[in-house]
Design an enzyme around this catalytic site. Structure first.
Site, short mmCIF file in Angstrom:
data_model
loop_
_atom_site.label_atom_id
_atom_site.label_comp_id
_atom_site.label_asym_id
_atom_site.label_seq_id
_atom_site.Cartn_x
_atom_site.Cartn_y
_atom_site.Cartn_z
N PHE A 1 -10.39 -30.92 44.53
CA PHE A 1 -10.39 -32.39 44.51
C PHE A 1 -11.37 -32.95 45.53
O PHE A 1 -11.13 -33.93 46.20
CB PHE A 1 -8.97 -32.94 44.71
N GLY A 2 -12.53 -32.26 45.63
CA GLY A 2 -13.61 -32.77 46.48
C GLY A 2 -14.48 -33.72 45.67
O GLY A 2 -13.98 -34.49 44.84
N GLY A 3 -15.79 -33.65 45.90
CA GLY A 3 -16.70 -34.60 45.24
C GLY A 3 -16.56 -34.59 43.73
O GLY A 3 -16.36 -35.65 43.10
N TYR B 1 -6.01 -38.26 49.15
CA TYR B 1 -6.90 -37.17 49.59
C TYR B 1 -7.77 -37.64 50.75
O TYR B 1 -7.98 -36.91 51.72
CB TYR B 1 -7.75 -36.70 48.41
N LYS C 1 -22.89 -21.86 39.22
CA LYS C 1 -24.34 -21.93 39.18
C LYS C 1 -25.04 -20.57 39.23
O LYS C 1 -26.07 -20.39 38.62
CB LYS C 1 -24.81 -22.81 40.33
N ALA D 1 -19.13 -28.17 49.17
CA ALA D 1 -19.36 -26.86 48.53
C ALA D 1 -20.72 -26.83 47.83
O ALA D 1 -21.46 -25.84 47.94
CB ALA D 1 -18.24 -26.56 47.52
N THR D 2 -21.04 -27.91 47.14
CA THR D 2 -22.33 -27.98 46.44
C THR D 2 -23.46 -27.76 47.44
O THR D 2 -24.39 -26.97 47.19
CB THR D 2 -22.49 -29.36 45.76
N GLU E 1 -23.57 -24.22 48.83
CA GLU E 1 -24.08 -23.27 47.82
C GLU E 1 -25.58 -23.46 47.63
O GLU E 1 -26.29 -22.49 47.35
CB GLU E 1 -23.30 -23.42 46.52
N HIS F 1 -29.32 -20.72 48.80
CA HIS F 1 -30.55 -20.35 48.08
C HIS F 1 -31.80 -20.51 48.96
O HIS F 1 -32.89 -20.15 48.54
CB HIS F 1 -30.75 -21.24 46.84
P1 NAD Z 1 -16.15 -29.92 47.47
O1 NAD Z 1 -16.44 -29.08 48.66
O2 NAD Z 1 -16.44 -31.38 47.55
O3 NAD Z 1 -14.61 -29.78 47.07
C1 NAD Z 1 -13.99 -28.54 46.90
C2 NAD Z 1 -12.49 -28.76 46.63
O4 NAD Z 1 -11.88 -27.48 46.36
C3 NAD Z 1 -11.73 -29.36 47.81
O5 NAD Z 1 -10.80 -30.31 47.32
C4 NAD Z 1 -10.96 -28.17 48.36
O6 NAD Z 1 -9.74 -28.53 49.00
C5 NAD Z 1 -10.69 -27.39 47.10
N1 NAD Z 1 -10.37 -25.99 47.35
C6 NAD Z 1 -11.01 -25.11 48.16
N2 NAD Z 1 -10.37 -23.92 48.16
C7 NAD Z 1 -9.31 -24.06 47.33
C8 NAD Z 1 -8.25 -23.19 46.92
N3 NAD Z 1 -8.18 -21.93 47.35
N4 NAD Z 1 -7.32 -23.66 46.08
C9 NAD Z 1 -7.37 -24.94 45.63
N5 NAD Z 1 -8.34 -25.80 45.97
C10 NAD Z 1 -9.30 -25.36 46.81
O7 NAD Z 1 -16.88 -29.25 46.20
P2 NAD Z 1 -17.95 -29.93 45.21
O8 NAD Z 1 -19.17 -30.28 45.99
O9 NAD Z 1 -17.25 -30.96 44.40
O10 NAD Z 1 -18.39 -28.69 44.28
C11 NAD Z 1 -17.51 -27.98 43.43
C12 NAD Z 1 -18.29 -26.90 42.69
O11 NAD Z 1 -19.14 -27.48 41.69
C13 NAD Z 1 -19.22 -26.06 43.57
O12 NAD Z 1 -18.97 -24.68 43.32
C14 NAD Z 1 -20.60 -26.44 43.10
O13 NAD Z 1 -21.54 -25.39 43.19
C15 NAD Z 1 -20.36 -26.79 41.66
N6 NAD Z 1 -21.45 -27.65 41.14
C16 NAD Z 1 -22.05 -27.31 39.96
C17 NAD Z 1 -23.09 -28.07 39.46
C18 NAD Z 1 -23.73 -27.72 38.15
O14 NAD Z 1 -24.60 -28.47 37.70
N7 NAD Z 1 -23.39 -26.66 37.47
C19 NAD Z 1 -23.54 -29.18 40.17
C20 NAD Z 1 -22.91 -29.53 41.35
C21 NAD Z 1 -21.85 -28.74 41.83
#
Ligand code: NAD
Length: 335
Positions: free
Chosen positions: A18-20, A62, A128, A194-195, A198, A202
């Site tokens: 429940f992040g971004g 949150y 990704k 996290a984004t 990650e 790279h």
């Molecule tokens: P974020 O860091 O904002 O949020 C992560 C969430 O996961 C938080 O709410 C955290 O509490 C929760 N979390 C962490 N460990 C956990 C666990 N063990 N159990 C339950 N919840 C847990 O993350 P974000 O920036 O929203 O990114 C999420 C993912 O989306 C990343 O892996 C990122 O690479 C991916 N992403 C993919 C694309 C794409 O185009 N394919 C683009 C952007 C992001």
């Protein structure tokens, strides 16, 4: 407007993380009629209500407490929120996994938890890295046997742009190259920790383990030294293996790079995918698919993720289980 006979809606869906992206997912679902958000989890807790969750309540809780587990009506604090939520909410039909893939094996371990739980339904990730999607491919038979339909690489890139490449390839007799260039603008890196970690993984001299071990202060200091910009080329991105698996082009002909501005919501460049090939008449040409500059990363990731979730639920209901990528299935529009 008439449509094909389809699913019984609203579909009961959940979001893990429940992040971004997880919060954007809740906001995207709020006005939808065909999907209802009934379950969500973060690292410290979860919430579940078959009648539906209120996105604003979840986002406020949150932001103020760091977890959904503190919400008075239905929130539960837990250090193992994912298995606890799976057990508490067996009627959820599908989940969007908006989780960090840190370490690089984390998402595969979550898939294994679902397999072990006996839950049957649809899972969608927006992972990704090529090596991360390869771990999912290795779980293909286990997922099928467990009655899970798993859609991998279903964000923006991989995801929307990979699917666009698969579609554009149809004009050609032979594909020469697929080049993806993304521009991401976010006002504040902490909204997408996290984004950004990650992406840092790279950068030259970094890998997933090093980026994961960085404190928030380390990340802020690194971004200070680059004026908030992360420029990436020749990334290990799963668009390559997804297009190869779909039989479209060898993975070494797919390149991905881009620029992330962590201090400006405006995109530093227009996200696009260029597909170059030779037509049956022998002409070489390039199709370009460019995303609108006003569309955010969250819109371009979460929109497709739920489109693939809907497509996955249709497959699941037809008894089709196992693993699929964004390059082989057309996403369905969620109304
Ligand atoms: P974020 O860091 O904002 O949020 C992560 C969430 O996961 C938080 O709410 C955290 O509490 C929760 N979390 C962490 N460990 C956990 C666990 N063990 N159990 C339950 N919840 C847990 O993350 P974000 O920036 O929203 O990114 C999420 C993912 O989306 C990343 O892996 C990122 O690479 C991916 N992403 C993919 C694309 C794409 O185009 N394919 C683009 C952007 C992001």
């Amino acid at each position: 407007m008439s449509t094909l006979p389809t699913l019984t809606t609203p579909l009961s869906v959940g979001v893990l993380g429940f992040g971004g992206l997880g919060q954007a997912a809740a906001r995207i679902l709020a006005p939808k009629r065909e999907m209802r958000l009934v379950a969500a989890a973060d690292g410290k807790g979860y919430i579940h209500d078959p009648a539906g969750l209120d996105a604003d309540t979840c986002i406020r809780a949150y932001a103020s407490t760091g977890t959904l587990g503190t919400i008075a009506a239905g929130g539960v604090l837990s250090q193992q929120s994912i298995p606890d939520l799976i057990a508490a909410a067996p009627q959820v039909q599908g989940y969007f996994l908006a989780l960090p893939n840190l370490p690089n094996t984390f998402m595969a371990s979550v898939a294994q938890q679902f397999i072990a739980s006996g839950w049957k339904g649809v899972l969608v990730d927006a992972m990704k890295r090529t090596s991360a999607v390869e771990q999912m491919i290795a779980l293909r038979d286990d997922l099928a046997q467990a009655g899970i339909t798993y859609m991998t690489g279903c964000g923006a890139t991989p995801g929307l742009l990979t699917a666009a490449a698969a579609l554009a390839a149809q004009s050609y007799a032979e594909i020469h190259a697929v080049n993806i260039t993304f521009g991401v603008g976010i006002a504040n890196w902490e909204a997408y920790r996290a984004t950004i970690r990650e992406d840092i993984a790279h950068m030259p001299g970094y890998d997933v383990d090093r980026a994961r071990a960085m404190s928030d202060e380390d990340v802020a200091a690194l971004l200070d030294s680059t004026n908030g910009l992360i420029s990436l080329e020749n990334m290990e991105h799963a668009d390559d293996i997804m297009l190869e698996l779909a039989g479209i082009v060898d993975r070494d002909r797919v390149t991905v790079g881009g620029v992330v501005d962590t201090r400006n919501a405006k995109k530093p460049l227009s996200t696009n995918v260029q597909i170059t090939g030779r037509t049956f008449e022998g002409k070489t040409s390039t199709h370009t698919f460019t995303l609108g500059d006003e569309t955010s990363m969250a819109a371009n990731v979460c929109g497709p993720a739920f489109g693939y979730l809907k497509a996955g639920i249709e497959l699941h209901q037809r008894g089709i289980h196992g693993l699929f990528t964004a390059a082989e299935i057309m996403p369905k529009f969620v109304r």
